[in-house]
Design an enzyme around this catalytic site. Structure first.
Site, PDB file in Angstrom:
ATOM      1  N   LYS A 162      10.876 -53.855  56.000  1.00 25.39           N
ATOM      2  CA  LYS A 162       9.632 -53.337  55.425  1.00 25.39           C
ATOM      3  C   LYS A 162       8.512 -54.213  55.962  1.00 25.39           C
ATOM      4  O   LYS A 162       8.450 -55.410  55.677  1.00 25.39           O
ATOM      5  CB  LYS A 162       9.665 -53.395  53.898  1.00 25.39           C
ATOM      6  CG  LYS A 162       8.284 -53.121  53.300  1.00 25.39           C
ATOM      7  CD  LYS A 162       8.287 -53.121  51.772  1.00 25.39           C
ATOM      8  CE  LYS A 162       6.870 -53.373  51.263  1.00 25.39           C
ATOM      9  NZ  LYS A 162       6.751 -53.174  49.809  1.00 25.39           N
ATOM     10  N   GLY A 215       1.021 -53.926  42.436  1.00 17.73           N
ATOM     11  CA  GLY A 215       0.994 -54.526  41.118  1.00 17.73           C
ATOM     12  C   GLY A 215      -0.057 -53.984  40.163  1.00 17.73           C
ATOM     13  O   GLY A 215      -0.213 -54.493  39.054  1.00 17.73           O
ATOM     14  N   GLY A 262       1.844 -49.627  43.470  1.00 17.55           N
ATOM     15  CA  GLY A 262       0.973 -49.062  42.448  1.00 17.55           C
ATOM     16  C   GLY A 262       1.670 -48.235  41.398  1.00 17.55           C
ATOM     17  O   GLY A 262       1.059 -47.806  40.424  1.00 17.55           O
ATOM     18  N   ASN A 295       8.227 -52.175  42.322  1.00 17.58           N
ATOM     19  CA  ASN A 295       8.712 -53.458  41.814  1.00 17.58           C
ATOM     20  C   ASN A 295       8.105 -53.742  40.446  1.00 17.58           C
ATOM     21  O   ASN A 295       8.791 -53.702  39.433  1.00 17.58           O
ATOM     22  CB  ASN A 295       8.379 -54.577  42.804  1.00 17.58           C
ATOM     23  CG  ASN A 295       9.023 -55.916  42.454  1.00 17.58           C
ATOM     24  OD1 ASN A 295       9.302 -56.734  43.303  1.00 17.58           O
ATOM     25  ND2 ASN A 295       9.275 -56.194  41.187  1.00 17.58           N
ATOM     26  N   THR A 296       6.806 -53.981  40.413  1.00 18.23           N
ATOM     27  CA  THR A 296       6.136 -54.397  39.180  1.00 18.23           C
ATOM     28  C   THR A 296       6.314 -53.390  38.051  1.00 18.23           C
ATOM     29  O   THR A 296       6.458 -53.783  36.884  1.00 18.23           O
ATOM     30  CB  THR A 296       4.636 -54.608  39.446  1.00 18.23           C
ATOM     31  OG1 THR A 296       4.474 -55.445  40.589  1.00 18.23           O
ATOM     32  CG2 THR A 296       3.961 -55.287  38.254  1.00 18.23           C
TER      33      THR A 296
END
Lengths: 64, 263
Positions: free
Chosen positions: B104, B165, B192, B213-214
């Protein structure tokens, strides 16, 4: 010489393998750069560390 | 063949890599490793992203101790790289460790916005593709840039939904849809995503995958949120494949006009 930006003193004739073993870190997912050049796994045992060398030892950490 | 059979065949192909899940999840920001491991399991993902950093010589356990590599594909990222050279250097170190070309690519313009640097990303993609990397390029939602990245040889183009995030979801669905329409390579919305409906919306736009992720790690209950994200992915993907009804500017009744009591 330095490892990850920190000065260290190691015996003459230490190879990359010797250094990693001395640092007691997992060896399976680690990459080593010596003076900006990657030292491939195959060359760890035969690459001697010299005075003034700057080593970067990296691994994978959490991230997105 | 029922819907679940269709989903069993539904794979995300990224070059030589075939993923069973269209959700890719991160390994950062979790309160602890056990929560991360359980969240990964709940998400159904078979691919997780990891970053490349200096070894912490004092650390006992690491994130790698909590990922079953017989089941999970590791997707290294170039997170923390603010220029092309740093990204190239990081990519090469990642490949040296994993011996696979999957990557990535993210080249970030500045710390405050964490927005991708379009020019550095494109230049790095060109170099890494020539070096044989399978480049998944993290980028903005600009359809023209997305096309350039595909032309440069990116295996997948990954437009952001909103800033890393931020949890703001897919802010420009029109651009995401346009990117999906224009490109031949898989499109993965990355960054996002805040909650399950964001994932569903992304898949309803037709994208091939979602990376987050977040959204999971920072939820009050990450394991439950991971389960929700998984459900959102399936809901969105099924809804897309089902072919939604068109939106209409007028009403049409659902019940028949004929035969009403009283004539």
């Amino acid at each position: 010489m330095t490892v990850n930006g920190e000065a260290r003193t190691i015996p003459n004739g230490t190879t990359v393998t010797g250094l990693l073993e001395g640092l007691e870190i997992r060896l399976d997912l680690v990459a080593v750069e010596r003076n900006g050049q990657i030292v491939t796994k195959a060359r760890h045992a035969t690459t001697l560390i010299e005075e003034g060398d700057r080593l970067e030892v990296v691994t994978f950490v959490g991230g997105g | 063949m029922d819907a679940s059979d269709a989903r069993c065949e539904d794979r995300l192909e990224l070059g030589d890599f075939v993923l069973r899940s269209r959700l890719i999840v991160g390994t950062g920001k979790y309160p602890d490793f056990e929560t991360m491991r359980l969240a990964h399991e709940a998400s159904g993902a078979d691919c997780v992203t990891v970053a490349v950093r200096r070894v912490d010589f004092s650390a006992g356990e690491t994130v790698l101790d909590h990922i079953d590599r017989t089941k999970m594909t590791l997707l290294p990222n170039t997170a923390g790289c603010y220029d092309k050279e740093a990204a190239l250097r990081t990519a090469r170190m990642a490949r040296e460790m994993l011996d696979t070309p999957l990557l990535k690519l993210e080249v970030i313009a500045d710390e405050k916005t964490l927005l991708p640097d379009p020019i550095a990303t494109l230049e790095a993609t060109e170099v890494l593709v020539k070096e044989g990397f399978t480049v998944l390029a993290y980028t903005s939602d600009d359809p023209i840039l997305a096309r350039h990245l595909e032309e440069a040889g990116a295996t997948s183009v990954m437009p952001l939904g909103s800033a890393i995030g931020s949890g703001l979801g897919v802010l420009n669905p029109h651009n995401i849809a346009l990117i999906k329409e224009t490109l031949s390579v898989p499109v993965i919305v990355d960054a996002g995503v805040g909650t399950a409906s964001d994932v569903a919306i992304a898949f309803e736009l037709g994208v091939d995958g979602v990376l987050l992720n977040t959204g999971i790690a920072a939820a009050d209950d990450p394991v439950l949120m991971a389960r929700a994200m998984r459900a959102g992915a399936h809901a969105g993907r099924d809804a897309f494949l089902a072919g939604r009804m068109p939106k209409r500017p007028f009403a049409t009744p659902s019940s028949p006009r004929k035969g009403r009591v009283g004539g």
